[in-house]
Structures are given as C-alpha cells and as structure tokens.
Scaffold this active site. Structure first.
Site, PDB file in Angstrom:
ATOM      1  CB  SER A   1      -1.377  14.233   1.330  1.00 50.71           C
ATOM      2  OG  SER A   1      -1.714  13.251   0.378  1.00 50.71           O
TER       3      SER A   1
ATOM      4  CE  LYS B   1      -0.468   3.915   6.607  1.00 47.43           C
ATOM      5  NZ  LYS B   1      -1.659   3.429   5.939  1.00 47.43           N
TER       6      LYS B   1
HETATM    7  C1  PLP Z   1      -1.977   2.579   5.015  1.00 39.10           C
HETATM    8  C2  PLP Z   1      -3.289   1.922   4.920  1.00 39.10           C
HETATM    9  C3  PLP Z   1      -3.422   0.573   4.536  1.00 39.10           C
HETATM   10  C4  PLP Z   1      -2.243  -0.288   4.130  1.00 39.10           C
HETATM   11  O1  PLP Z   1      -1.292  -0.431   5.149  1.00 39.10           O
HETATM   12  P1  PLP Z   1       0.202  -0.883   4.797  1.00 39.10           P
HETATM   13  O2  PLP Z   1       0.909  -0.895   6.102  1.00 39.10           O
HETATM   14  O3  PLP Z   1       0.765   0.134   3.844  1.00 39.10           O
HETATM   15  O4  PLP Z   1       0.104  -2.222   4.157  1.00 39.10           O
HETATM   16  C5  PLP Z   1      -4.693   0.018   4.529  1.00 39.10           C
HETATM   17  N1  PLP Z   1      -5.781   0.745   4.843  1.00 39.10           N
HETATM   18  C6  PLP Z   1      -5.694   2.042   5.204  1.00 39.10           C
HETATM   19  C7  PLP Z   1      -6.947   2.776   5.536  1.00 39.10           C
HETATM   20  C8  PLP Z   1      -4.447   2.673   5.260  1.00 39.10           C
HETATM   21  O5  PLP Z   1      -4.379   3.963   5.615  1.00 39.10           O
END
Ligand code: PLP
Length: 316
Positions: A75, A51
């Site tokens: 969160s 992210k």
């Molecule tokens: C947010 C997240 C996902 C999914 O990603 P998207 O962009 O919402 O499809 C998968 N794995 C982890 C660990 C995440 O934090």
C-alpha cells in the site's frame, strides 16, 4: 546477479518515464554536519519516491517478455509506483493492500487507475494473493526489492549521483529491504570503488544490521519505527549478498534522531521528506559522520507524507 551493465541498461530503459532528480544543497546543513552535503532529491521523483525507478524497469521488461498484467503487494510507495507505470504503459494492474491500509495511500493508487484488492493484515497473506492474481491473468508479480530488475532500476540513482557530484566521497542511503542500496552499490563499486556507500537503519528496524553481524539473513519480529519505508523484517535473498560484499558501513539511528532530522529538513531546507529519508539525514548529523569534512550525497528517498500525520514525525 546484477551487474553495472544491468544498471546502465535500466537507466536507458527508464529515462523517458522518470525525472533525473536534482541535487539540493543547504548551507545550514553543511554547517551542522561539518561536511559538504548533497541531497539527491528523490522526494521530488514521479510518484514521490525512487520506487518508480525499479518498478519502471521491472514492468517494462516484463511487458517486453509478454506480460499483459502486473500485480504488487504494497500500500506504500512501491504500490503507487507499480500502479503509475502500469497506467503509463496501458497495462492493467491489481495492487493488493492490507485491510487496514491508509485511505490516503489507497486513494493514491486509485488515482493512478490501479485496481485495489484488500487482503489480510500481514504481507504473508498479501504476497501469495498477489502472486496468484498474476498467475491467473498471465501476468507478473513485481516485488518491492528482491528482484534483479528492481535492484538495477534503483541503482540508476548511483549513476546519476556519480555524474552530478563527480568528486563525491560518501553516499548515504536508507535501508529497508535493501533494493535501493544494493542497486547503488552495484553501480558505484563497479565503477568508482573508492566512493564509500553507507547504509542507515532505524535502531528499531535493525534487521540488516543483525544480518550483517550474524553473517546470515536474520529476521526481526516487529519494526516499530516512524520510518515506515524501512519497516522490513529481513533483507532480501538477492540484496543481502550484495551488501555483504560491498557495503562500507551500516549506521543505526534512534527514533529521536530521525524525528529531529525530519524537523530540521522540513523547517530549514523546506523540503517535505518522509521519515525514511530523514533517517539518512540523521546519519550526517550524527556523531559518526559529523565533522568528517567530506563530500556526502544523501539519498532523500521519498516525500509521501500524509500531512495529518506530521505531528507524529516530530520530536516530543
Ligand atoms: C522503499 C523505501 C525505502 C527503502 O528501500 P529498500 O529498497 O526497501 O531498502 C526507503 N525510503 C523510502 C521512501 C522508500 O519508499
């Protein structure tokens, strides 16, 4: 619209703030899967998940455009990522979290010097509040997936995988709101279209599966899955059309498969991953991909696990 160029620009934009994560291999996983499996280790990424890529691209671009303040409503991994990059850039931020937010996750946000505001229990309360705070402070609200700069940032994983595994056949990606996979699709399908990109959702959170089947965004009421990063109620307005255009396949995995893959990965490869990442591993151990004898890259999307919870992530 997000283009291959946007992803390439994002890669340049974020390179000083993220790790180019390594590719890990496991002989045992190869054996069990009947494929050559390459684990893209975003669980070892800064802040413990991919992210940070999208958040960094979005926050840097916002600051270049004059934003002096950022907010997010999460969160989880997105909240931590936004707090971390805001701290690195010296930009104040407020992360709006639910009133029942996990204390360990709130502590992680605070460790990145993010200010935390509690608001309601559902995202329909949190998101308007985070947007309002952004407006009041001449700032910008950074959504977790449905934003072109976020999608382009996540897509940089696709560029790295194509470089690190030049003859990759298939890339397997867990799907929540679809930011991660739509970024990877943008990178891969506009440069090496023969590489297959396969999404994975928990059966218990099959909003993208239903949306693809119905050919329109379809929401689900609840998503009772152990894979908390995949607990979205519907795909995004920007992400869904990219999936519709490019996605090769979407596989569903059961809670039992996710838990077995979690245990296998932690015990056998010694990598501490989140259940959301285990969903992708489950797919390469499942009937659909097992024995395909392909070179398969699996995105281990995150590794933020509260060790006290591990028992719940294991098979009964
Ligand atoms: C947010 C997240 C996902 C999914 O990603 P998207 O962009 O919402 O499809 C998968 N794995 C982890 C660990 C995440 O934090």
């Amino acid at each position: 619209m997000v283009s291959l160029n946007d992803v390439k620009n994002a890669h340049i934009e974020i390179q000083d703030s993220i790790h180019e994560t390594s590719i890990l291999k496991s002989e045992l996983l190869n054996e069990q899967s009947g494929n050559q499996v390459y684990l893209k280790s975003e669980h070892l990424q800064k802040t413990g998940s991919f992210k940070i890529r999208g958040a960094t691209n979005a926050v840097k671009k916002a600051v270049q455009n004059g934003a002096r303040f950022v907010t997010a409503a999460s969160s989880g991994n997105h909240g931590q990522a936004v707090a971390s990059i805001a701290n690195e850039l010296g930009v104040p931020c407020i992360i709006v979290v639910p009133e029942d937010a996990n204390a360990a996750k709130v502590a992680a946000i605070k460790a990145y010097k993010g200010q935390v505001e509690y608001c309601g229990l559902i995202s329909a309360d949190r998101i308007p509040r985070a947007k309002q705070l952004a407006e009041e402070n001449e700032g910008i609200f950074i959504p977790p997936y449905d934003h072109p700069h976020v999608i382009a940032g996540q897509g940089t994983i696709g560029l790295e995988v194509m470089e690190q595994v030049p003859d990759v056949d298939i890339i397997v990606v867990p799907v929540g709101g679809g930011g991660l996979i739509s970024g990877i699709l943008t990178a891969v399908k506009n440069s090496k279209p023969h590489v297959k990109v396969i999404g994975v959702e928990p059966e218990a959170a099959n909003d993208t599966y239903l949306s693809l089947k119905n050919k329109q965004i379809t929401s689900i009421d609840s998503a009772p899955t152990v894979a908390d990063g995949l607990r979205t109620s519907q795909p995004g307005d920007l992400t869904f059309p990219i999936l519709q255009e490019h996605l090769d396949d979407l596989l569903l995995v059961t809670e039992k498969q996710i838990k077995e893959a979690f245990q296998f990965t932690v015990e056998r490869t010694k990598q501490l991953i989140e259940p959301s990442s285990a969903a992708a591993v489950a797919a390469v151990l499942s009937g659909e991909l097992q024995g395909a004898q392909q070179k398969i890259a699996v995105v281990l999307s995150g590794g933020n696990v509260d060790l006290r919870q591990v028992q719940e992530f294991m098979p009964d």
